[in-house]
Design an enzyme around this catalytic site. Structure first.
Site, PDB file in Angstrom:
ATOM      1  N   HIS A 129      -9.776   1.022  -0.606  1.00  0.00           N
ATOM      2  CA  HIS A 129      -8.311   1.004  -0.569  1.00  0.00           C
ATOM      3  C   HIS A 129      -7.792   0.498  -1.917  1.00  0.00           C
ATOM      4  O   HIS A 129      -7.952  -0.681  -2.250  1.00  0.00           O
ATOM      5  CB  HIS A 129      -7.853   0.095   0.567  1.00  0.00           C
ATOM      6  N   HIS A 174      -3.546   8.118   5.353  1.00  0.00           N
ATOM      7  CA  HIS A 174      -3.658   6.737   4.879  1.00  0.00           C
ATOM      8  C   HIS A 174      -5.050   6.225   5.277  1.00  0.00           C
ATOM      9  O   HIS A 174      -5.718   5.605   4.473  1.00  0.00           O
ATOM     10  CB  HIS A 174      -2.532   5.894   5.480  1.00  0.00           C
ATOM     11  N   GLU A 194      -2.008   6.196  13.182  1.00  0.00           N
ATOM     12  CA  GLU A 194      -1.718   7.343  12.301  1.00  0.00           C
ATOM     13  C   GLU A 194      -2.045   8.650  13.021  1.00  0.00           C
ATOM     14  O   GLU A 194      -1.340   9.649  12.880  1.00  0.00           O
ATOM     15  CB  GLU A 194      -2.503   7.225  10.994  1.00  0.00           C
ATOM     16  N   PHE A 231       1.489  -2.941   4.192  1.00  0.00           N
ATOM     17  CA  PHE A 231       1.817  -4.211   4.848  1.00  0.00           C
ATOM     18  C   PHE A 231       3.283  -4.490   4.546  1.00  0.00           C
ATOM     19  O   PHE A 231       3.755  -4.259   3.440  1.00  0.00           O
ATOM     20  CB  PHE A 231       0.982  -5.354   4.260  1.00  0.00           C
ATOM     21  N   CYS A 240       0.813  -1.215   0.000  1.00  0.00           N
ATOM     22  CA  CYS A 240       0.000   0.000   0.000  1.00  0.00           C
ATOM     23  C   CYS A 240       0.851   1.271   0.000  1.00  0.00           C
ATOM     24  O   CYS A 240       0.315   2.373  -0.042  1.00  0.00           O
ATOM     25  CB  CYS A 240      -0.937  -0.008   1.194  1.00  0.00           C
ATOM     26  N   LYS A 266     -10.198   7.022   1.388  1.00  0.00           N
ATOM     27  CA  LYS A 266     -10.593   5.596   1.394  1.00  0.00           C
ATOM     28  C   LYS A 266     -12.018   5.418   1.907  1.00  0.00           C
ATOM     29  O   LYS A 266     -12.644   4.389   1.660  1.00  0.00           O
ATOM     30  CB  LYS A 266      -9.616   4.781   2.231  1.00  0.00           C
TER      31      LYS A 266
END
Lengths: 435, 133
Positions: free
Chosen positions: A357, A320, A331, A416, A181, A352
């Site tokens: 995503h 994000h 975050e 990830f 990502c 998102k």
């Protein structure tokens, strides 16, 4: 002028295929109006999966965007998105590829991961599966029956970049990055490569689609997806107390990046400037994020340092903001660490919430959101924000867009595996800004 | 399966593999020169033909057959097809216009001669080998 980086890098064209539109203006209009692109999965029958919803690209015909019709046999879904988004970006930039020095024109793409072809796997098992083992003797003898050479190429990550080079005659550096990502590292790399003088022009961005049987199975096993199947448009709810996971999206975002000198020389219309790039690794665990978001703090600080800007100069953060319990809280802590007392005055929204995503394409599309936010002086919203979470207490631009003068915006992408990517862009000012 | 059906199937496979329009593909159409085929496309076409007709075309067989039983030394000299080799080629590939079998033909350029008919003939020969009509 920045003494360390005399060359500046500007954005002269953008394009996108997203769950809210098959071009950037349509997508942006959906985003700024608070629309959701999420619905039940239609690409295959996902009705029995724990999560059966996604933000799919709709009514997309890839054929007009292929360099040659035969390339459709290699191009998987996300490659075709990438070719379409790049076409839009090149047109938007009014770039005439034939008029460029081809060796100084490159392609730098973040691309999604390899896919299994389930039909081929099923056939493989039938022919070469012996009591849960592979029958290598049969495979060696009859393997030709199932091995269409196209499939090997189809699963190569660099196919998008390769077809873009063919489509536009881009002979210069051709690079594909994959950091899950955080694959908008592609834009950061393109920025650095142009800045240091190795290219003058790049088509850069990201492509992905993980709305397929095997990827959905994997994410369901990881328990990272929202299971709010009955209310798809309300499923992606970053920073909301009742968030229960992310929603898969798909699409592509592309930019034409150029050295300022090159853009001015060809009389290009400049849409924005890339100011800073920071990247880091959590060096922690594969999918867990360190609770205080240390890796994200590093990437944001590096991007500010690179841009020569104080945190106060940032008017908007595109977070994000995945809508998972862990990401949004960590975050938030990272934003507080970087922006300090100023954190509650930096609106941070998550696109998102609307388009899901986009994995390897997420960062680029969200950078386009930053660009349009700057151009129109409007903060795009985080939709489905209903119940505040005590752990998430910043200004997430709840539910509706709102006007605000925006000069500088920062986009965060965390992957990830632990990669973090923060990119800062700004309104183009001929005199420059920062250190 | 009669010969017309075989041809229609071969043509359909070539259309799909090369992404070209039906009207561009005739018996005499040359795949590289006229349809822009690349090496990978030949592997793809062979794969599809094998699947569709239930036959096996071992890799390299087409090239070997083109030598008409000549040894490497008899067939080529320094990458160029020998006069004897040119005769063999012409014999094996009657579908190709004889003007192409001339001095100075490089071995690597032989695939440039392949036409739709080359593949059609291969299939007919394979089907005949299997005693299929």
């Amino acid at each position: 002028m920045n003494e360390q980086h005399p060359r500046r890098v500007v954005i002269t064209g953008v394009g996108a295929i997203t769950p809210l539109g098959n071009d950037w203006p349509t997508s942006w209009s959906g985003i700024v109006n608070g629309a959701s692109g999420v619905g039940p999965i239609t690409l295959f029958d996902a009705s029995t999966f724990p999560s059966s919803i996604a933000a799919e690209v709709k009514d997309f015909d890839p054929a007009p965007f292929m360099p040659h019709k035969k390339h459709l046999k290699f191009a998987n879904r996300f490659t075709t998105f990438g070719l379409a988004a790049a076409r839009e970006a090149v047109d938007d930039a009014k770039l005439n590829p034939a008029g460029l020095d081809p060796t100084r024109f490159g392609i730098i793409i973040g691309a999604g991961q390899e896919k299994y072809n389930l039909a081929e796997l099923a056939e493989f098992v039938q022919l070469f599966g012996q009591a849960h083992r592979v029958d290598y003797e049969a495979l060696g003898t009859y393997g030709w029956q199932v091995a269409n050479p196209n499939n090997l190429l189809k699963s190569q990550l660099n196919l998008t970049a390769s077809l873009l080079a063919i489509a536009y005659g881009a002979v210069g550096l051709n690079l594909t990055v994959h950091s899950a990502c955080a694959s908008s590292q592609s834009i950061g790399d393109a920025f650095n490569i142009i800045r240091r003088g190795d290219l003058d022009v790049a088509i850069s961005g990201g492509v992905d689609s993980m709305i397929d049987e095997t990827s959905l199975t994997g994410f369901c096993l990881l328990q990272t997806l929202s299971a709010r199947n009955d209310e798809p448009t309300r499923a992606s709810r970053p920073f909301d107390l009742d968030r229960d996971g992310f929603v898969l999206g798909e699409g592509a975002g592309m930019m034409v990046l150029e050295s300022l000198e090159h853009a001015l020389a060809r009389g290009a219309s400049i849409r924005g400037e890339v100011l800073g790039y920071g990247s880091s690794s959590n060096a922690y665990r594969i999918t867990d994020i360190p609770p205080a978001g240390e890796g994200a703090v590093v990437s944001m600080r590096l991007s500010l340092e690179d841009a020569g800007l104080e945190p106060e100069a940032v008017d908007y953060v595109n977070a994000h903001g995945t809508s998972t319990k862990m990401n949004d809280a960590s975050e938030t802590r990272a934003l507080k660490a970087v922006f300090g007392d100023h954190a509650d005055q930096v609106p941070a929204s998550s696109t998102k919430s609307q388009i899901g995503h986009l994995i390897s394409a997420a960062g680029t599309v969200e950078l386009l959101v930053c660009l349009s936010a700057i151009e129109e002086d409007v903060l795009p919203p985080t939709i489905n924000y209903e119940t505040p979470d005590p752990e998430c207490d910043l200004d997430y631009v709840p539910n509706v867009a709102r006007p605000k003068p925006i000069e500088v915006a920062l986009s965060n992408s965390f992957g990830f595996g632990g990669s973090n990517c923060s990119i800062i862009i700004g309104r183009y000012r001929p005199e420059g800004r920062g250190a | 399966m009669d010969n017309n059906q075989v041809f229609d199937e071969v043509r359909a496979i070539i259309l799909e593999a090369l992404g070209v329009d039906e009207k561009e593909v005739e018996l005499k159409t040359r795949l590289i020169e006229e349809l822009d085929a690349e090496s990978l496309d030949f592997l793809d076409i062979v794969f599809r033909l094998e699947r569709s007709f239930g036959i096996k075309i071992p890799r390299g067989e087409i090239e070997r057959n083109a030598r008409g039983g000549l040894s490497d030394e008899e067939f080529e000299d320094n990458g160029m097809v020998t006069p004897e080799g040119l005769e063999a080629l012409q014999r094996v590939m009657p579908e190709v216009d004889p003007i192409y079998f001339k001095d100075g033909l490089a071995v690597r350029d032989i695939p440039r001669l392949f036409t739709v008919e080359t593949f059609y003939n291969i299939i007919l020969a394979k089907l005949a080998e299997q005693g299929r009509p």
